[in-house]
Design a protein around this motif. Sequence first.
Motif, short mmCIF file in Angstrom:
data_model
loop_
_atom_site.label_atom_id
_atom_site.label_comp_id
_atom_site.label_asym_id
_atom_site.label_seq_id
_atom_site.Cartn_x
_atom_site.Cartn_y
_atom_site.Cartn_z
N SER A 116 -10.62 27.17 25.19
CA SER A 116 -10.10 26.16 24.27
C SER A 116 -10.70 26.34 22.88
O SER A 116 -10.34 25.61 21.96
N LEU A 117 -11.61 27.30 22.74
CA LEU A 117 -12.27 27.54 21.46
C LEU A 117 -11.41 28.44 20.57
O LEU A 117 -10.67 29.30 21.07
N PRO A 118 -11.50 28.29 19.25
CA PRO A 118 -10.70 29.12 18.34
C PRO A 118 -11.27 30.51 18.17
O PRO A 118 -11.76 30.89 17.10
N LEU A 158 -13.07 38.37 33.59
CA LEU A 158 -12.47 37.14 33.08
C LEU A 158 -13.54 36.35 32.34
O LEU A 158 -14.60 36.04 32.90
N VAL A 159 -13.29 36.02 31.08
CA VAL A 159 -14.20 35.20 30.29
C VAL A 159 -13.59 33.81 30.18
O VAL A 159 -12.50 33.64 29.62
N LEU A 160 -14.29 32.83 30.72
CA LEU A 160 -13.89 31.43 30.62
C LEU A 160 -14.84 30.76 29.64
O LEU A 160 -16.00 30.49 29.97
N ALA A 161 -14.38 30.52 28.42
CA ALA A 161 -15.23 29.97 27.37
C ALA A 161 -14.80 28.54 27.06
O ALA A 161 -13.81 28.32 26.38
N GLN A 162 -15.54 27.57 27.60
CA GLN A 162 -15.22 26.15 27.44
C GLN A 162 -13.72 25.92 27.70
O GLN A 162 -12.98 25.44 26.84
N PRO A 163 -13.28 26.27 28.90
CA PRO A 163 -11.86 26.11 29.21
C PRO A 163 -11.50 24.63 29.38
O PRO A 163 -12.37 23.79 29.62
N ARG A 164 -10.23 24.34 29.27
CA ARG A 164 -9.77 23.00 29.55
C ARG A 164 -9.80 22.78 31.07
O ARG A 164 -9.91 23.75 31.83
N PRO A 165 -9.74 21.53 31.54
CA PRO A 165 -9.79 21.29 33.00
C PRO A 165 -8.73 22.11 33.73
O PRO A 165 -7.59 22.21 33.28
N LEU A 166 -9.14 22.70 34.84
CA LEU A 166 -8.24 23.54 35.61
C LEU A 166 -7.40 22.69 36.56
O LEU A 166 -7.88 21.70 37.12
N ALA A 174 -19.79 26.97 30.08
CA ALA A 174 -19.36 25.61 30.34
C ALA A 174 -20.34 24.65 29.68
O ALA A 174 -21.49 24.55 30.10
N ASP A 175 -19.91 23.97 28.63
CA ASP A 175 -20.79 23.12 27.82
C ASP A 175 -20.50 21.65 28.10
O ASP A 175 -19.38 21.19 27.91
N PRO A 176 -21.53 20.88 28.54
CA PRO A 176 -21.32 19.46 28.80
C PRO A 176 -21.34 18.61 27.53
O PRO A 176 -21.01 17.41 27.58
N MET A 177 -21.73 19.19 26.40
CA MET A 177 -21.77 18.46 25.13
C MET A 177 -21.57 19.45 24.00
O MET A 177 -22.51 19.91 23.36
N LEU A 178 -20.31 19.82 23.76
CA LEU A 178 -19.99 20.88 22.81
C LEU A 178 -20.43 20.51 21.40
O LEU A 178 -20.15 19.42 20.91
N THR A 179 -21.12 21.45 20.73
CA THR A 179 -21.57 21.22 19.36
C THR A 179 -20.85 22.12 18.37
O THR A 179 -21.12 22.06 17.17
N VAL A 180 -19.93 22.95 18.84
CA VAL A 180 -19.17 23.82 17.96
C VAL A 180 -18.32 22.96 17.02
O VAL A 180 -17.65 22.02 17.44
N HIS A 181 -18.36 23.27 15.72
CA HIS A 181 -17.61 22.49 14.73
C HIS A 181 -16.11 22.68 14.91
O HIS A 181 -15.63 23.78 15.24
N SER A 182 -15.37 21.60 14.71
CA SER A 182 -13.91 21.66 14.75
C SER A 182 -13.32 20.87 13.59
O SER A 182 -13.88 19.85 13.17
N ARG A 183 -12.20 21.34 13.06
CA ARG A 183 -11.50 20.61 12.01
C ARG A 183 -10.82 19.35 12.54
O ARG A 183 -10.48 18.45 11.78
N GLY A 217 -10.13 13.53 20.37
CA GLY A 217 -8.86 13.01 20.85
C GLY A 217 -7.66 13.84 20.44
O GLY A 217 -6.59 13.73 21.05
N ASP A 218 -7.83 14.67 19.42
CA ASP A 218 -6.75 15.54 18.99
C ASP A 218 -6.58 16.66 20.02
O ASP A 218 -7.55 17.34 20.36
N PRO A 219 -5.38 16.87 20.56
CA PRO A 219 -5.19 17.90 21.59
C PRO A 219 -5.48 19.31 21.11
O PRO A 219 -5.65 20.22 21.92
N ARG A 220 -5.53 19.50 19.78
CA ARG A 220 -5.83 20.83 19.24
C ARG A 220 -7.32 21.10 19.19
O ARG A 220 -7.75 22.22 18.93
N ARG A 221 -8.12 20.07 19.42
CA ARG A 221 -9.57 20.20 19.37
C ARG A 221 -10.08 20.91 20.62
O ARG A 221 -9.54 20.70 21.72
N PRO A 222 -11.11 21.74 20.51
CA PRO A 222 -11.68 22.36 21.72
C PRO A 222 -12.17 21.31 22.71
O PRO A 222 -12.47 20.17 22.33
#
Length: 265
Positions: free
Chosen positions: A41-43, A92-100, A122-131, A135-140
């Motif tokens: 889900s990461l850019p 297979l690289v799963l990088a902060q994937p959305r729920p399966l 798998a990050d329980p508290m993502l700190t990666v910056h997002s624009r 709640g935005d579906p485009r957000r990681p």
Amino acid sequence: MIRVRRPRLELILLAVLALAGCGKRDAALPRGSAVIGLYTSLPITWNESPDIRGLLAEQSAPHWALEVLRGRGPVTPLDTLAPLRLPEGAVLVLAQPRPLTPQENVALDAWVQAGGRVLLLADPMLTVHSRFAPGDPRRPQDIAMLSPILGRWGLELAFDDAQPAGEHTVRLPDGDVPVNLPGFFRAAGNSEEGGKSGKVRDAVAHCRLEAAGLLADCIAGKGRVIALADAALLEISEDSQGLAQRQAILGRLLDRLSDSARASK
């Protein structure tokens, strides 16, 4: 108005980029040249932008992690894991994937047990910056929600909400890995931090925990899973030394998947 799902859009854009650069990388594929499946889900394979025009207009360099992955072999972005169609020998690289979905959990587990190799962040508290705002579906994916597949492998992802925020490094056999508000893995059903190693209840995997559970190294059937309970590693570093450290650690974690000599217990 027709909405285009971001993973679908990602595949279209990557196809355009691949055609534009066709032939540039094939001559320099590394040893092994394993196909890298990327589900995230990461850019990493696209630039965050509110519209298609912005995505196409941005001329920024590719994410450094994408360059590391391409250094191991051709990268195949995935829109779904069900069915999971990757060639033999792929990673297979799963990088902060959305729920399966249930179907994806089943397909992923079957693929691993048949010999598939997975690098999971798998990050329980993502700190990666997002624009994009929460709640935005485009957000990681802000919180990794992978309990079914982790439980299948005998793991549980936990988080210490009393820990201080801020990036720091944790020592792994692969080197110092940068983390920020990381989680930790423990044996499923075990309340003690760090958990235990080995096979738990009906789990199909034997897992060894490292660095107080920050990393789990699991053997499941014929396959292997390396899981890191944080995704700060994939953040963009402004200084060259920090970037080089991130590149090196990601490469070593991928290399570890190629080491089939580790005992399963």
